[in-house]
Design a protein around this motif. Sequence first.
Motif, short mmCIF file in Angstrom:
data_model
loop_
_atom_site.label_atom_id
_atom_site.label_comp_id
_atom_site.label_asym_id
_atom_site.label_seq_id
_atom_site.Cartn_x
_atom_site.Cartn_y
_atom_site.Cartn_z
N THR A 1 0.84 -1.21 0.00
CA THR A 1 0.00 0.00 0.00
C THR A 1 0.87 1.26 0.00
OG1 THR A 1 -1.77 -1.16 1.19
CG2 THR A 1 -1.83 1.24 1.21
N CYS B 1 -8.38 -6.96 -8.24
CA CYS B 1 -9.83 -7.01 -8.47
C CYS B 1 -10.28 -8.39 -8.91
CB CYS B 1 -10.23 -6.00 -9.54
SG CYS B 1 -10.02 -4.28 -9.10
N CYS C 1 -11.93 1.91 -1.08
CA CYS C 1 -11.77 0.47 -0.89
C CYS C 1 -10.57 0.16 -0.01
CB CYS C 1 -11.57 -0.24 -2.23
SG CYS C 1 -13.00 -0.23 -3.32
N GLU D 1 -3.60 5.27 -7.06
CA GLU D 1 -4.67 5.68 -6.16
C GLU D 1 -5.73 4.59 -6.03
OE1 GLU D 1 -6.20 9.27 -7.81
OE2 GLU D 1 -4.41 10.46 -7.35
N LEU D 2 -6.24 4.42 -4.83
CA LEU D 2 -7.33 3.50 -4.54
C LEU D 2 -8.36 4.25 -3.72
CD1 LEU D 2 -8.58 0.63 -4.50
CD2 LEU D 2 -7.22 0.18 -2.44
N GLU D 3 -9.54 4.48 -4.29
CA GLU D 3 -10.57 5.29 -3.65
C GLU D 3 -11.71 4.43 -3.12
OE1 GLU D 3 -10.18 8.42 -3.14
OE2 GLU D 3 -8.41 8.74 -4.40
N PHE E 1 -10.95 -6.40 -2.92
CA PHE E 1 -11.24 -5.07 -2.39
C PHE E 1 -12.62 -5.06 -1.72
CE2 PHE E 1 -8.47 -3.77 -6.08
CZ PHE E 1 -7.40 -3.35 -5.30
N LYS F 1 1.13 3.98 -3.23
CA LYS F 1 0.76 5.38 -2.97
C LYS F 1 1.94 6.32 -3.21
CE LYS F 1 -3.01 4.67 0.35
NZ LYS F 1 -3.46 4.86 1.75
N THR G 1 -15.36 -2.33 -0.13
CA THR G 1 -15.64 -0.89 -0.11
C THR G 1 -15.82 -0.38 1.32
OG1 THR G 1 -18.02 -1.31 -0.36
CG2 THR G 1 -16.76 -0.99 -2.37
N LEU H 1 -1.98 -3.54 -8.17
CA LEU H 1 -3.18 -2.98 -7.54
C LEU H 1 -4.44 -3.35 -8.32
CD1 LEU H 1 -4.22 -1.26 -5.17
CD2 LEU H 1 -4.10 0.73 -6.64
N TRP H 2 -4.49 -2.98 -9.60
CA TRP H 2 -5.66 -3.28 -10.42
C TRP H 2 -5.90 -4.79 -10.48
CZ3 TRP H 2 -5.74 -6.13 -15.00
CH2 TRP H 2 -6.93 -6.09 -15.73
N ILE I 1 -9.73 3.12 -9.14
CA ILE I 1 -8.32 2.72 -9.18
C ILE I 1 -7.61 3.44 -10.32
CG2 ILE I 1 -6.70 0.79 -9.42
CD1 ILE I 1 -9.06 -1.04 -8.57
#
Length: 488
Positions: free
Chosen positions: A83, A277, A96, A92-94, A108, A87, A110, A273-274, A121
């Motif tokens: 993480t 999912c 989640c 960016e991860l919004e 992820f 960052k 929420t 990151l992506w 993302i």
Amino acid sequence: MERKESGKKSSALNNHNEMKVLINKLLQISAVPQEKDVSKLLENHKDMTVIIETIKKLQKKVVTEDKNRTSGRTCPAIIERFTNWFKENGAELEGCDIREIENYGLGFITNTKIPEFSLVISVPKKLMLTVDAAKKTPLKQLIEKDDLLGNMPNITLAVFLLYEKYKSESFWKPYIDILPNTYNTVLYFTVDELLELKGSPTFEKALCINKCIIRQFAYFYKLFNTSEDSVSHIMRKRFSFEDYCWAVSSVMTRQNKVPSENGITRIDALIPLWDICNHMNGTITTDYNPDLKRCECLALKTYQPGEQFFIFYGERSNAELFLYNGFVYEENEHDIYWIQLGISKDDPLREQRTELLKMFSFELNESFFLTKDGEPINDGILKFIYIFKMNQEHLEYWLKSEGYNFSLCLNIQESWSFLQTRLKLLLGTYKTTIEEDLKLLQEEQLSPNRKLAIRMRLTEKMILKKGIDYADRMIERNAIESIEKIQI
């Protein structure tokens, strides 16, 4: 002390020589031309597996362990380090949080309401492992020298991933540490687990994938041990069959396409990151933003707090998800079952059938599919069967005719009956019934891979059963229509 050192050197030399013999055997066996007979392909796989098991035992003695590797990717320290890394580097991860989710591994969850099409993302290109990035490392020399690496970008990506894993320091270490330690791809299936697929068209494909990867491993082992470049020196110390399966599986289950640096072509990439999912039905909401040079992922629906955040991987059948992603999705709206239809070489009307098939852009041997949702059987299958069942008089008529309403002169009932029989024969090739599979899946002692194989063949059987039931309804409907015509 000298005797111990001498003994270690002697043991290492013996292991090296034994490995050399085994690798050459593997290259020889895996070079056997692809068999059309699945039973021969299976025997070839068994022969390679015996050698691979010996190789794995030898490599456990000599391959250096990764002392910096923790016990698992779900370790809080690993997630925190990953993480912080993404960052700090602009991802960016919004809305989640990364969590361990039962039956999914990492995913992820929420922590707030996320409206549909909201940006969730974003991952800058500098975080991605790509073929372009590989060419900026010492691996470039090997890529330019070796035809396999030069022509197969997905394999290049797997080797690049291993190279970064083996390096003493890697920019991508926080990402590599959060990848799974093992996968559920067919590369991790035992022979007995693969045999659960017997009767399925997926069985042959699974064997072919294993054969291909085993041969690649042998090829690269020999390459790294006979090359003097800096990458080979690093790779030869730790390169193992288990690690190669891990790297290939990482790429198979996670690779995507992004624009190359020249902006002209698209290249293979692993997107940190992506790729955490998980998949569900929906529409693709991920794309590459060329202006910001990043991958962006939007919400495919409105999410409430506490829900798992999913993306849609694309229109893939369960066979594709099973072979290349290591899972089966029962709710798959795009699941299909492929069937092969062809004209025999001994058919006395083969020439006329070939000519008529060409008018409809059909090959002599054609692939068709049954669908899970909607009407399972399309017109293409029926047209091919119509031509397959035509007698000489009908063939000559339609070769001269400008109209193609086959139903005016053919016995539709016969065509539907033929298709129904063919589907029943395909269903009969499985060694278990639908009911038996459902019962087997309730048994707790089954290995995860064995359960996965059973679920795979079950989804195929369900589509075949739907096709058979549909053909039965069409036969009944046509019979009623025929009776009504006679009465009129």
